[in-house]
Design a protein around this motif. Structure first.
Motif, PDB file in Angstrom:
ATOM      1  N   GLU A 100      15.647 -35.959 -24.626  1.00  0.00           N
ATOM      2  CA  GLU A 100      15.134 -35.620 -25.950  1.00  0.00           C
ATOM      3  C   GLU A 100      13.987 -36.547 -26.343  1.00  0.00           C
ATOM      4  O   GLU A 100      12.965 -36.103 -26.889  1.00  0.00           O
ATOM      5  CB  GLU A 100      16.261 -35.710 -26.995  1.00  0.00           C
ATOM      6  CG  GLU A 100      17.328 -34.638 -26.857  1.00  0.00           C
ATOM      7  CD  GLU A 100      18.267 -34.870 -25.666  1.00  0.00           C
ATOM      8  OE1 GLU A 100      18.330 -36.014 -25.160  1.00  0.00           O
ATOM      9  OE2 GLU A 100      18.929 -33.899 -25.248  1.00  0.00           O
ATOM     10  N   GLU A 101      14.136 -37.843 -26.066  1.00  0.00           N
ATOM     11  CA  GLU A 101      13.063 -38.794 -26.386  1.00  0.00           C
ATOM     12  C   GLU A 101      11.822 -38.508 -25.549  1.00  0.00           C
ATOM     13  O   GLU A 101      10.688 -38.586 -26.051  1.00  0.00           O
ATOM     14  CB  GLU A 101      13.549 -40.227 -26.142  1.00  0.00           C
ATOM     15  CG  GLU A 101      14.584 -40.709 -27.135  1.00  0.00           C
ATOM     16  CD  GLU A 101      15.113 -42.090 -26.807  1.00  0.00           C
ATOM     17  OE1 GLU A 101      15.892 -42.618 -27.616  1.00  0.00           O
ATOM     18  OE2 GLU A 101      14.763 -42.642 -25.739  1.00  0.00           O
ATOM     19  N   ALA A 102      12.021 -38.180 -24.281  1.00  0.00           N
ATOM     20  CA  ALA A 102      10.890 -37.899 -23.405  1.00  0.00           C
ATOM     21  C   ALA A 102      10.146 -36.634 -23.858  1.00  0.00           C
ATOM     22  O   ALA A 102       8.914 -36.594 -23.856  1.00  0.00           O
ATOM     23  CB  ALA A 102      11.361 -37.751 -21.965  1.00  0.00           C
ATOM     24  N   LEU A 103      10.884 -35.609 -24.241  1.00  0.00           N
ATOM     25  CA  LEU A 103      10.252 -34.378 -24.720  1.00  0.00           C
ATOM     26  C   LEU A 103       9.440 -34.643 -25.986  1.00  0.00           C
ATOM     27  O   LEU A 103       8.330 -34.112 -26.142  1.00  0.00           O
ATOM     28  CB  LEU A 103      11.322 -33.310 -24.990  1.00  0.00           C
ATOM     29  CG  LEU A 103      11.943 -32.669 -23.750  1.00  0.00           C
ATOM     30  CD1 LEU A 103      13.169 -31.855 -24.139  1.00  0.00           C
ATOM     31  CD2 LEU A 103      10.922 -31.796 -23.024  1.00  0.00           C
ATOM     32  N   ALA A 104       9.976 -35.459 -26.877  1.00  0.00           N
ATOM     33  CA  ALA A 104       9.250 -35.790 -28.105  1.00  0.00           C
ATOM     34  C   ALA A 104       7.984 -36.574 -27.789  1.00  0.00           C
ATOM     35  O   ALA A 104       6.910 -36.314 -28.359  1.00  0.00           O
ATOM     36  CB  ALA A 104      10.154 -36.581 -29.047  1.00  0.00           C
ATOM     37  N   THR A 105       8.089 -37.527 -26.876  1.00  0.00           N
ATOM     38  CA  THR A 105       6.914 -38.310 -26.475  1.00  0.00           C
ATOM     39  C   THR A 105       5.874 -37.417 -25.812  1.00  0.00           C
ATOM     40  O   THR A 105       4.670 -37.527 -26.082  1.00  0.00           O
ATOM     41  CB  THR A 105       7.337 -39.427 -25.506  1.00  0.00           C
ATOM     42  OG1 THR A 105       8.237 -40.312 -26.173  1.00  0.00           O
ATOM     43  CG2 THR A 105       6.129 -40.217 -25.019  1.00  0.00           C
ATOM     44  N   GLN A 106       6.333 -36.531 -24.955  1.00  0.00           N
ATOM     45  CA  GLN A 106       5.425 -35.619 -24.265  1.00  0.00           C
ATOM     46  C   GLN A 106       4.650 -34.764 -25.267  1.00  0.00           C
ATOM     47  O   GLN A 106       3.437 -34.551 -25.112  1.00  0.00           O
ATOM     48  CB  GLN A 106       6.227 -34.744 -23.309  1.00  0.00           C
ATOM     49  CG  GLN A 106       5.402 -33.972 -22.306  1.00  0.00           C
ATOM     50  CD  GLN A 106       6.300 -33.200 -21.348  1.00  0.00           C
ATOM     51  OE1 GLN A 106       7.019 -32.287 -21.755  1.00  0.00           O
ATOM     52  NE2 GLN A 106       6.263 -33.575 -20.081  1.00  0.00           N
ATOM     53  N   GLU A 107       5.334 -34.290 -26.288  1.00  0.00           N
ATOM     54  CA  GLU A 107       4.685 -33.448 -27.299  1.00  0.00           C
ATOM     55  C   GLU A 107       3.626 -34.238 -28.067  1.00  0.00           C
ATOM     56  O   GLU A 107       2.532 -33.738 -28.345  1.00  0.00           O
ATOM     57  CB  GLU A 107       5.733 -32.890 -28.257  1.00  0.00           C
ATOM     58  CG  GLU A 107       5.195 -31.865 -29.238  1.00  0.00           C
ATOM     59  CD  GLU A 107       4.730 -30.595 -28.561  1.00  0.00           C
ATOM     60  OE1 GLU A 107       3.936 -29.859 -29.195  1.00  0.00           O
ATOM     61  OE2 GLU A 107       5.139 -30.328 -27.420  1.00  0.00           O
ATOM     62  N   ILE A 108       3.924 -35.485 -28.409  1.00  0.00           N
ATOM     63  CA  ILE A 108       2.956 -36.323 -29.120  1.00  0.00           C
ATOM     64  C   ILE A 108       1.718 -36.554 -28.253  1.00  0.00           C
ATOM     65  O   ILE A 108       0.576 -36.400 -28.706  1.00  0.00           O
ATOM     66  CB  ILE A 108       3.593 -37.672 -29.512  1.00  0.00           C
ATOM     67  CG1 ILE A 108       4.657 -37.471 -30.589  1.00  0.00           C
ATOM     68  CG2 ILE A 108       2.538 -38.655 -29.997  1.00  0.00           C
ATOM     69  CD1 ILE A 108       5.513 -38.695 -30.844  1.00  0.00           C
ATOM     70  N   LEU A 109       1.938 -36.927 -27.002  1.00  0.00           N
ATOM     71  CA  LEU A 109       0.819 -37.233 -26.116  1.00  0.00           C
ATOM     72  C   LEU A 109       0.011 -35.978 -25.792  1.00  0.00           C
ATOM     73  O   LEU A 109      -1.215 -36.044 -25.647  1.00  0.00           O
ATOM     74  CB  LEU A 109       1.324 -37.896 -24.841  1.00  0.00           C
ATOM     75  CG  LEU A 109       1.964 -39.273 -25.008  1.00  0.00           C
ATOM     76  CD1 LEU A 109       2.439 -39.805 -23.657  1.00  0.00           C
ATOM     77  CD2 LEU A 109       0.988 -40.258 -25.634  1.00  0.00           C
ATOM     78  N   ARG A 110       0.678 -34.851 -25.670  1.00  0.00           N
ATOM     79  CA  ARG A 110      -0.030 -33.611 -25.348  1.00  0.00           C
ATOM     80  C   ARG A 110      -1.071 -33.276 -26.405  1.00  0.00           C
ATOM     81  O   ARG A 110      -2.141 -32.744 -26.094  1.00  0.00           O
ATOM     82  CB  ARG A 110       0.977 -32.470 -25.214  1.00  0.00           C
ATOM     83  CG  ARG A 110       0.369 -31.155 -24.760  1.00  0.00           C
ATOM     84  CD  ARG A 110       1.471 -30.176 -24.382  1.00  0.00           C
ATOM     85  NE  ARG A 110       2.241 -29.774 -25.544  1.00  0.00           N
ATOM     86  CZ  ARG A 110       1.977 -28.691 -26.276  1.00  0.00           C
ATOM     87  NH1 ARG A 110       0.954 -27.915 -25.966  1.00  0.00           N
ATOM     88  NH2 ARG A 110       2.737 -28.373 -27.305  1.00  0.00           N
ATOM     89  N   SER A 111      -0.790 -33.622 -27.644  1.00  0.00           N
ATOM     90  CA  SER A 111      -1.727 -33.338 -28.732  1.00  0.00           C
ATOM     91  C   SER A 111      -2.989 -34.198 -28.641  1.00  0.00           C
ATOM     92  O   SER A 111      -3.968 -33.931 -29.334  1.00  0.00           O
ATOM     93  CB  SER A 111      -1.043 -33.566 -30.085  1.00  0.00           C
ATOM     94  OG  SER A 111      -0.789 -34.945 -30.316  1.00  0.00           O
TER      95      SER A 111
END
Length: 215
Positions: free
Chosen positions: A9-20
């Protein structure tokens, strides 16, 4: 990013932030150096390598390695979280700063449009793209048999990369942008880096170095 994600869950949230934070832009107008990044595994150990080549003659300008352990469990779509910390540590050891990063993997051609090449590009600020040996996602029309022939890699109606023939009548590679470089520039540079073999010299040399590290 600190602290490094510990859960899916933390990795998915981080991935979403960085993707932006991915920037779509042409690559550098001029470049002096290019870097290949790769990771090899031996059980629960990993060896990460970065090899910097001179753009003009593809000679080796610098090399850095890190011996460590994966920073995250294996989860499909989150593979970059295993390798990025070691690759960033290797990049910090370099004495020659590369103009472009070329990963053995994918960038936009990822289920959530944020593969290893995108991850490293955003965290370093450097132009980056991936050259994968195999397809992760997408469909494509047959590619011509001559060097330089290519076909768009399409996923859910979106062009996420290119299937590029780097050698006549040899299996193609999968090129996808990561950060601050467009697909045309990534394909052009891939052809520049494949004067004799299917895979870019950056990938071939980084692969050799990280495997030697684990022996």
């Amino acid at each position: 990013m600190q602290p490094w994600p510990r859960t899916e869950e933390e990795a998915l949230a981080t991935q979403e932030i960085l993707r932006s934070r991915v920037v779509s832009a042409p690559g550098p107008a001029k470049m002096a150096t290019v870097a290949g990044l790769d990771v090899a595994y031996d059980g629960d150990r990993l060896g990460a390598a970065v090899v910097v080549l001179d753009y003009a003659d593809l000679s080796v300008r610098d090399t850095a390695v890190v011996l460590g352990r994966p920073a995250f469990p294996y989860v499909p779509g989150l593979f970059a979280f295993r390798e990025v910390p070691a690759l960033l540590e290797a990049l910090e050891k370099l004495t020659v700063r590369p103009d472009v990063l070329i990963c053995d993997g994918h960038g936009l051609a990822h289920p959530r449009r944020f593969g290893l090449a995108s991850h490293l590009g955003v965290l370093t600020g450097l132009p980056s793209f991936g050259v994968g040996k195999t397809r992760l996602i997408g469909e494509f029309a047959p590619v011509g048999e001559e060097r330089g022939d290519r076909s768009p890699l399409i996923d859910a109606g979106e062009t996420v990369g290119a299937v590029l023939r780097t050698r006549d009548r040899v299996k193609p590679v999968f090129v996808s942008t990561g950060h601050r470089i467009d697909l045309g520039g990534a394909c052009e540079l891939t052809l520049r880096l494949t004067p004799a073999y299917r895979l870019p010299e950056t990938t071939r040399l980084a692969d050799r170095v990280c495997r030697d590290l684990l022996r």
